[in-house]
Design an enzyme around this catalytic site. Structure first.
Site, PDB file in Angstrom:
ATOM      1  N   ARG A   1       0.650  -1.281  -0.069  1.00  0.00           N
ATOM      2  CA  ARG A   1      -0.057   0.048   0.065  1.00  0.00           C
ATOM      3  C   ARG A   1       0.789   1.373  -0.047  1.00  0.00           C
ATOM      4  O   ARG A   1       0.494   2.267  -0.713  1.00  0.00           O
ATOM      5  CB  ARG A   1      -0.861  -0.049   1.221  1.00  0.00           C
ATOM      6  CG  ARG A   1      -2.068  -0.829   0.986  1.00  0.00           C
ATOM      7  CD  ARG A   1      -3.133  -1.027   2.216  1.00  0.00           C
ATOM      8  NE  ARG A   1      -3.811   0.289   2.174  1.00  0.00           N
ATOM      9  CZ  ARG A   1      -4.647   0.667   3.322  1.00  0.00           C
ATOM     10  NH1 ARG A   1      -4.600   0.038   4.282  1.00  0.00           N
ATOM     11  NH2 ARG A   1      -5.386   1.951   3.147  1.00  0.00           N
TER      12      ARG A   1
ATOM     13  N   CYS B   1      -1.224   5.888   9.350  1.00  0.00           N
ATOM     14  CA  CYS B   1      -1.650   4.655   8.610  1.00  0.00           C
ATOM     15  C   CYS B   1      -2.818   4.865   7.857  1.00  0.00           C
ATOM     16  O   CYS B   1      -2.613   5.887   7.047  1.00  0.00           O
ATOM     17  CB  CYS B   1      -2.265   3.649   9.705  1.00  0.00           C
ATOM     18  SG  CYS B   1      -3.557   4.125  10.726  1.00  0.00           S
TER      19      CYS B   1
END
Length: 279
Positions: A176, A234
């Site tokens: 990611r 995050c």
């Protein structure tokens, strides 16, 4: 900063009747509400915590998928969970505290000092031979009051500027970070200057936090040493709390960027970096 409690220590407290508030804060992207799993089996005396509805304020627009709750809302939640001023609170989940850390961080942020995470989580409890109970525990209301400000927080502008003077850790999965996949947010990639530091890398094979010296060595390799300004980001501020806890175990104070990638990627004015390099 004390962070962890072992399975045996928690079991001894529960068995002896020592006042302990156990919070079950299960959450995953696939199953954001953990009540059904909680009903099927949880640590004795544990109270269910809803990460989506009790640890976030979805009425706030433009600050990511899990904006922080208000002091008033979190005070109501703390009292609903039965927390009294001075109680020892133990938070846990089934993902090695990667979700429960959000409850740990918020309780610390709210000024409740006596809060620990169960090292290894519910899986460690079961692996050590302790039983689970079913149903739902509804405690007597507590009297705790949230006063936010005990833990450092940065906003989106501070996150943009931090790589020039410190370290912004991106704790999402490496793919990611590199921008190869993005299952949730509108853009793939990372905040320019952020350093990849998947939070799973702070755990051993049994889902327990690595030793303090091992964590310190890991973070030093990423440019984080005591005194370095550092913050964790995050997807939406949940897993980043886990990295803040890992840093604390290593003796490093770190801020949380609650909006994280979910806020950054929804702002078209913000640049996006891809690949394995920070910029």
């Amino acid at each position: 900063m004390s962070i962890l409690i072992s399975v045996r220590e928690l079991a001894a407290r529960i068995e002896s009747g020592m006042r302990t508030v156990v919070l079950d804060a299960r959450w995953t992207l696939a199953e954001p509400h953990g009540l059904e799993a909680y009903r099927a089996g949880h640590i004795p005396t544990a109270v269910s915590v809803d990460v989506e509805d009790e640890l976030s304020d979805h009425g706030v627009a433009g600050r990511g998928r899990h904006p922080l709750p208000t002091e008033a809302a979190f005070t109501d939640a703390m009292r609903r969970w039965g927390i009294r001023s001075g109680d020892l609170v133990v938070v846990t989940d089934t993902t090695s505290n990667q979700a429960a850390a959000r409850a740990w961080w918020l309780l610390r942020h709210a000024g409740h000092e006596s809060v620990l995470m169960l090292d290894g989580g519910i899986d460690a409890w079961v692996a050590d031979g302790y039983s689970l109970e079913t149903g739902v525990n509804v405690p007597e209301p507590g009297d705790a009051t949230a006063h936010f400000g005990a833990m450092p927080v940065i906003d989106i502008d501070e996150a943009a500027a931090l790589p020039d003077r410190g370290v912004l850790l991106d704790v999402r999965a490496a793919e990611r970070y590199r921008g190869e996949v993005e299952p949730v947010d509108p853009k793939a990639g990372h905040i320019p200057g952020a350093v990849s530091s998947p939070t799973t890398g702070t755990l051993d094979a049994d889902g327990r936090f690595l030793a303090p010296d091992v964590l310190a060595e890991r973070f030093a390799a990423l440019g984080v040493v005591p005194g370095t300004p550092v913050a964790a980001s995050c997807g939406s501020g949940v897993a980043a709390s886990h990295q803040v806890a890992a840093l604390a175990i290593a003796g490093i104070d770190a801020a949380l960027f609650p909006g994280s990638w979910s806020q950054w990627s929804n702002d078209d004015s913000r640049p996006v970096a891809t690949g394995s390099a920070p910029r």
